[in-house]
Design a protein around this motif. Structure first.
Motif, PDB file in Angstrom:
ATOM      1  N   THR A   1     -41.669   6.302   2.089  1.00  0.00           N
ATOM      2  CA  THR A   1     -39.927   6.601   3.398  1.00  0.00           C
ATOM      3  C   THR A   1     -40.671   5.648   4.239  1.00  0.00           C
ATOM      4  O   THR A   1     -40.822   5.238   4.803  1.00  0.00           O
TER       5      THR A   1
ATOM      6  N   CYS B   1     -48.787  14.869  10.214  1.00  0.00           N
ATOM      7  CA  CYS B   1     -48.514  13.855  12.136  1.00  0.00           C
ATOM      8  C   CYS B   1     -46.933  14.226  11.956  1.00  0.00           C
ATOM      9  O   CYS B   1     -45.918  14.024  11.826  1.00  0.00           O
ATOM     10  N   SER B   2     -47.148  15.285  13.001  1.00  0.00           N
ATOM     11  CA  SER B   2     -45.860  15.351  13.384  1.00  0.00           C
ATOM     12  C   SER B   2     -45.615  15.043  15.228  1.00  0.00           C
ATOM     13  O   SER B   2     -46.136  15.624  15.764  1.00  0.00           O
TER      14      SER B   2
ATOM     15  N   SER C   1     -46.472  17.983   6.612  1.00  0.00           N
ATOM     16  CA  SER C   1     -46.618  16.864   7.793  1.00  0.00           C
ATOM     17  C   SER C   1     -47.758  16.774   7.883  1.00  0.00           C
ATOM     18  O   SER C   1     -48.276  18.109   8.473  1.00  0.00           O
TER      19      SER C   1
ATOM     20  N   ARG D   1     -42.870  15.209  18.019  1.00  0.00           N
ATOM     21  CA  ARG D   1     -42.105  15.934  18.711  1.00  0.00           C
ATOM     22  C   ARG D   1     -41.537  14.884  20.232  1.00  0.00           C
ATOM     23  O   ARG D   1     -41.890  16.370  20.863  1.00  0.00           O
TER      24      ARG D   1
ATOM     25  N   THR E   1     -53.797   9.451   4.050  1.00  0.00           N
ATOM     26  CA  THR E   1     -52.013   8.699   4.035  1.00  0.00           C
ATOM     27  C   THR E   1     -51.797   7.631   4.958  1.00  0.00           C
ATOM     28  O   THR E   1     -52.723   7.050   5.900  1.00  0.00           O
TER      29      THR E   1
ATOM     30  N   ASP F   1     -42.447  12.542  11.142  1.00  0.00           N
ATOM     31  CA  ASP F   1     -42.740  13.622  10.494  1.00  0.00           C
ATOM     32  C   ASP F   1     -43.582  12.423   9.492  1.00  0.00           C
ATOM     33  O   ASP F   1     -43.222  11.822   8.687  1.00  0.00           O
ATOM     34  N   ILE F   2     -44.490  12.410   9.194  1.00  0.00           N
ATOM     35  CA  ILE F   2     -45.948  11.497   8.302  1.00  0.00           C
ATOM     36  C   ILE F   2     -46.040  12.891   7.636  1.00  0.00           C
ATOM     37  O   ILE F   2     -47.383  13.389   7.541  1.00  0.00           O
ATOM     38  N   ASP F   3     -45.744  12.706   6.058  1.00  0.00           N
ATOM     39  CA  ASP F   3     -46.112  13.430   4.856  1.00  0.00           C
ATOM     40  C   ASP F   3     -47.867  13.525   4.455  1.00  0.00           C
ATOM     41  O   ASP F   3     -48.040  12.264   4.549  1.00  0.00           O
ATOM     42  N   GLU F   4     -48.704  14.199   4.331  1.00  0.00           N
ATOM     43  CA  GLU F   4     -50.123  14.201   3.634  1.00  0.00           C
ATOM     44  C   GLU F   4     -49.440  13.378   2.170  1.00  0.00           C
ATOM     45  O   GLU F   4     -48.823  13.721   1.685  1.00  0.00           O
TER      46      GLU F   4
END
Ligand code: ATP
Length: 232
Positions: free
Chosen positions: A202, A4-5, A2, A7, A185, A25-28
């Protein structure tokens, strides 16, 4: 991993709450499409990530570091850039001047004026022209190029296709694979479900300030996505 997460993010404007307990969650290295109807809170989420809207402590991490409360210019310096809805260009400045506005002294990387012109050749021909004389599609290219000039790790694009003809939208979406190939990303806010699914690793759907669907598009049927979008 991730990059950028988010919460339990709840934010709004004064007493008007817009986002409720958002987890994301934005995955790298991936492309995420964010879909949702008008007013769902997509822009508000981008504003919180970029520091334009104050988010509660510990609600947002970028590259493992808490960024809520960090001013927007410092978040750009960390590697987050936004292409805002409506583009927000400087109309009387030239294409090249608008691009240079995005350059960030502290960030090095693949994106230079030349690389932006390679990505959008139409801009090279118009580089001395005031952006107000450009078509909407070319202006959108300038807005994306300006964001890339800061060499972001995370590029947030808000409604890049709004008001543009399908052929122009296609030429803009064609740029995303090249941007991903440089390791950037991407999160794209998109109202068109089909286009979002086609480009994204995603997809996340917001409805009335809540995440109603998140994951690889292949996991979901069209009916799942429609239900998450419209609430039916
Ligand atoms: P759109 O596609 O219309 O841009 P969106 O999903 O991006 O939709 P937001 O722009 O985040 O939605 O707006 C979410 C809610 O917050 C809406 O009800 C909107 O009216 C409200 N809102 C947005 N900006 C402000 C503001 N500056 N002050 C007060 N309310 C706002």
């Amino acid at each position: 991993m991730s990059l950028c997460s988010v919460r339990r993010l709840s934010v709004g404007y004064g007493d008007f709450k817009v986002l409720f307990d958002i987890d994301l969650d934005i995955d790298e290295g991936q492309a995420m499409a964010m879909i949702g109807a008008n007013g769902a809170g997509k822009t508000t989420l981008l504003r919180a990530i970029t520091g334009l809207l104050k988010a509660p402590d510990d609600s947002i991490k970028f590259a493992g570091r808490p960024i809520a409360g960090t001013p927007p210019h410092a978040i750009v310096a960390l590697g987050v850039a936004m292409v805002p809805e409506g583009r927000c260009l400087f109309p009387s400045l030239s294409v090249e001047e608008n691009l240079l506005v995005g350059a960030h002294a502290k960030r090095r990387g693949p994106w230079t004026l030349q690389r932006v012109y390679d990505l959008f050749p139409a801009l090279l021909q118009r580089r001395r022209a005031p952006v107000e004389l450009l078509s909407g599609g070319q202006q959108q290219m300038v807005a994306i190029g300006r964001a890339l000039m800061s060499n972001p790790r995370l590029l947030l694009c808000d409604e890049v296709s709004l008001g543009l003809a399908p052929i122009v939208i296609k030429s803009i979406y064609c740029a995303f694979p090249a941007i991903l190939a440089e390791g950037t990303t991407i999160l794209v806010v998109e109202q068109d479900i089909g286009r979002a699914i086609a480009m994204a690793d995603t997809v996340t759907c917001l409805q009335e300030g809540k995440v109603t669907l998140a994951g690889p598009p292949k996991q979901f049927s069209r009916a799942d996505i429609t239900a998450a979008y419209f609430g039916r």
